[in-house]
Scaffold this active site. Structure first.
Site, PDB file in Angstrom:
ATOM      1  N   ARG A 264       3.524 -12.027  -0.088  1.00 17.05           N
ATOM      2  CA  ARG A 264       2.151 -11.521  -0.002  1.00 17.05           C
ATOM      3  C   ARG A 264       1.409 -11.839  -1.298  1.00 17.05           C
ATOM      4  O   ARG A 264       1.931 -11.626  -2.392  1.00 17.05           O
ATOM      5  CB  ARG A 264       2.154  -9.999   0.242  1.00 17.05           C
ATOM      6  CG  ARG A 264       2.885  -9.672   1.539  1.00 17.05           C
ATOM      7  CD  ARG A 264       2.771  -8.222   1.931  1.00 17.05           C
ATOM      8  NE  ARG A 264       3.496  -8.019   3.174  1.00 17.05           N
ATOM      9  CZ  ARG A 264       3.642  -6.857   3.792  1.00 17.05           C
ATOM     10  NH1 ARG A 264       3.083  -5.765   3.273  1.00 17.05           N
ATOM     11  NH2 ARG A 264       4.306  -6.769   4.923  1.00 17.05           N
ATOM     12  N   ARG A 279       5.294  -3.375  -5.745  1.00 12.00           N
ATOM     13  CA  ARG A 279       4.354  -4.295  -5.093  1.00 12.00           C
ATOM     14  C   ARG A 279       4.588  -5.704  -5.620  1.00 12.00           C
ATOM     15  O   ARG A 279       4.170  -6.046  -6.718  1.00 12.00           O
ATOM     16  CB  ARG A 279       2.915  -3.842  -5.372  1.00 12.00           C
ATOM     17  CG  ARG A 279       1.849  -4.519  -4.524  1.00 12.00           C
ATOM     18  CD  ARG A 279       0.477  -3.909  -4.765  1.00 12.00           C
ATOM     19  NE  ARG A 279       0.451  -2.486  -4.446  1.00 12.00           N
ATOM     20  CZ  ARG A 279       0.219  -2.001  -3.224  1.00 12.00           C
ATOM     21  NH1 ARG A 279      -0.046  -2.821  -2.232  1.00 12.00           N
ATOM     22  NH2 ARG A 279       0.231  -0.710  -3.008  1.00 12.00           N
ATOM     23  N   GLU A 351       5.228   4.920   0.528  1.00 10.83           N
ATOM     24  CA  GLU A 351       5.493   4.201   1.774  1.00 10.83           C
ATOM     25  C   GLU A 351       6.720   3.291   1.660  1.00 10.83           C
ATOM     26  O   GLU A 351       6.851   2.505   0.722  1.00 10.83           O
ATOM     27  CB  GLU A 351       4.272   3.350   2.148  1.00 10.83           C
ATOM     28  CG  GLU A 351       4.505   2.532   3.401  1.00 10.83           C
ATOM     29  CD  GLU A 351       3.360   1.556   3.686  1.00 10.83           C
ATOM     30  OE1 GLU A 351       2.287   1.712   3.077  1.00 10.83           O
ATOM     31  OE2 GLU A 351       3.563   0.661   4.515  1.00 10.83           O
ATOM     32  N   SER A 354       6.408   1.226   7.882  1.00 10.18           N
ATOM     33  CA  SER A 354       5.194   1.421   8.654  1.00 10.18           C
ATOM     34  C   SER A 354       5.534   1.009  10.074  1.00 10.18           C
ATOM     35  O   SER A 354       5.935  -0.121  10.308  1.00 10.18           O
ATOM     36  CB  SER A 354       4.093   0.535   8.073  1.00 10.18           C
ATOM     37  OG  SER A 354       2.837   0.938   8.533  1.00 10.18           O
ATOM     38  N   ARG A 392      12.070  -1.486  -1.907  1.00  8.04           N
ATOM     39  CA  ARG A 392      11.654  -0.102  -2.147  1.00  8.04           C
ATOM     40  C   ARG A 392      12.806   0.867  -1.895  1.00  8.04           C
ATOM     41  O   ARG A 392      12.877   1.928  -2.532  1.00  8.04           O
ATOM     42  CB  ARG A 392      10.439   0.253  -1.280  1.00  8.04           C
ATOM     43  CG  ARG A 392       9.181  -0.442  -1.790  1.00  8.04           C
ATOM     44  CD  ARG A 392       7.911   0.060  -1.122  1.00  8.04           C
ATOM     45  NE  ARG A 392       6.762  -0.676  -1.631  1.00  8.04           N
ATOM     46  CZ  ARG A 392       5.504  -0.438  -1.262  1.00  8.04           C
ATOM     47  NH1 ARG A 392       5.239   0.504  -0.355  1.00  8.04           N
ATOM     48  NH2 ARG A 392       4.526  -1.149  -1.770  1.00  8.04           N
TER      49      ARG A 392
END
Length: 427
Positions: A264, A279, A351, A354, A392
């Site tokens: 990303r 991130r 988070e 999802s 994560r």
RNA sequence: GGAGGGUUGGCAGAGCGGUUGAAUGCACCUGACUUGAAAUCAGGCGUACCCGCAAGGGUAUCGGGGGUUCGAAUCCCUCACCCUCCGCCA
């Protein structure tokens, strides 16, 4: 993509539902384009019908030795008009299609209306955050303390937002992914998939990343002038397995699990989560994808979310699950549950998964269908969820299982993957 | 990288530029015959879209896009994919 019929028939209702997620649909423009489209299409088809009939007639005349010159000349003129009006119709339709491709999904009725993450609704909280009798370090300090997490090297090699892990920590990272794959394929009925990490634009369009979110993706030029995209999630290649297919109804549901790196660009997230591996431009994720019958997609969403949660339960990591409100949902989703893991150093839930039901939104873009009860081709519903984000999860383990002496306890569930070692400690 | 062959309906497989949306076979659906089934016979059987309250009518679609023509599955260009052979390669 929303159903064009639905938009035509009930434009105002669709606009109202989109408004709950803060999206303004340009109703007037849409109506005007639709009117234009209808006029051009009717006229085009009229002319085509005339041309077809006359051409048939010309063939007949020629076969019987007659003179068709006059009719041919007349049709020549029709051909000219047709060419023009067809071009106009194409332009209108591609304009409509462009609009359609940038309209997000409509939220399911059960989704709470809200503006931001603050309006998300917690549905359950599992596990007690541990009380520490020593100063809690974050995963960066824990990893660096072990000598196995090296952001300086990652920066040198690639730049910001990359991670380098070594030794037992790198092994733990692999163990987490293996464990997740084993649980989902062995106990939750998912079929394991290995898929391409470079995909074409059609696949990105199918799952909704394109055309609207190109800046979030990494593109890779091809020697022939074309372009690949690095997948931002395994959702893309895996869901696109069923693009342009009609499945026999008895093949549903399809359940896939895929471990992949995700890439990303994180454009627009400057300054956010700059420390550590929360991130990253590149991270690993185990993704769950389901292709299901429309009648059962919401049951499947609950099940899929449960599958993702079960990983955290087994790893003994505290978490909570929230229903995203209308304003916080992703572009393609009709309903989303986020699972948030407890990070003691941040004193917050963050988070880690999802899970979304896209209903027919992706299926319509992909033309993914099944043979329905009456022999009709119907769109499937697609779902996916992280099960879980590997990096994560590693962060959560380092923080939640850290010890006063700088070592990290390995959760029981992962020990078989770690040569049954109970600890990671500095060498 | 070089050379050649291919892509037609669920499958197999025909197809002279003009009654070809597409022969034929298989598969599938309905009906007849049969106690039932098989076999046989008759009929049906792609997808998407448009107009219409409906009945119904129309358009597109033979890998994708473009062109030639009154008319293209059939001719031309281009792209993609598949196959065979040569070279290179983890």
């Amino acid at each position: 993509m929303l159903d064009i019929q639905l938009i035509r028939n009930d434009l105002d209702a669709v606009a109202a539902r989109l408004a709950t997620r803060g999206v303004a649909l340009d109703v007037a423009t849409f109506r005007a384009l639709e009117d234009e489209r209808k006029r051009a299409q009717v006229r085009t088809q009229e002319l085509q019908a005339r041309r077809n009939a006359a051409s048939k007639q010309i063939g007949e005349i020629k076969r019987t030795g007659g003179d068709a010159a006059a009719l041919m000349a007349e049709m020549g003129a029709v051909g000219e008009e047709l060419k023009q009006i067809e071009a106009g119709l194409d332009a209108i339709q591609s304009k409509l299609n462009d609009i359609l491709l940038t309209i997000p999904n409509t939220p399911h009725a059960s989704v709470p209306v809200g503006k931001s993450a603050d309006d998300n609704v917690e549905v359950r909280r599992v596990g007690e955050p541990r009380r520490f009798d020593f100063p809690v370090r974050d995963h960066v300090d824990v990893g660096a303390g072990l000598g196995m997490l090296d952001f300086d090297a990652a920066v040198k090699i690639s730049g910001a937002r990359f991670t380098l892990m070594t030794g037992p920590l790198a092994r733990l990272h692999r163990a987490i992914a293996q464990f997740m794959l084993d649980v989902h394929s062995g106990e939750h009925g998912y079929s394991e998939v290995y898929a391409p990490y470079l995909v074409n634009a059609e696949s990105m369009r199918g799952t909704g990343q394109l055309p609207k979110f190109e800046e979030d993706l990494f593109g890779v030029p091809r020697a022939d002038g074309g372009k690949f995209y690095l997948i931002p999630t395994a959702e893309v290649p895996v869901t696109n397995i069923v693009r342009d297919t009609v499945l026999a109804a008895d093949r549903l549901p399809l359940k896939y699990v895929c471990h992949s790196p995700c890439f990303r660009s994180e454009a627009g997230s400057y300054g956010k989560d700059t420390r550590g591996m929360i991130r990253q431009h590149q991270f690993d994720k185990v993704e769950l994808v389901q292709i299901v019958h429309p009648d059962s997609s919401y049951e499947c969403l609950e099940a899929l979310t449960g599958h993702a949660e079960s990983i955290l339960r087994r790893l003994e990591l505290p978490f909570r699950t929230v229903t995203l409100c209308t304003g916080d949902m992703g572009f393609s989703a009709a309903k989303t549950y986020d699972i948030e893991v407890w990070l003691p150093a941040q004193n917050a839930y963050r988070e880690i998964s999802s899970c979304s039901n896209f209903e027919s939104f992706q299926a319509r873009r992909m033309q993914a269908r099944y043979k329905g009860e009456k022999g009709r081709n119907e769109l499937v519903h697609t779902l996916n969820g992280s099960g879980l984000a590997v990096g994560r999860t590693l962060v959560a383990i380092l923080e939640n299982f850290q010890n006063a002496d700088g070592s990290v306890t390995i959760p029981q569930a992962l020990r078989p993957y770690m040569r049954n070692e109970p600890l990671i400690r500095r060498a």
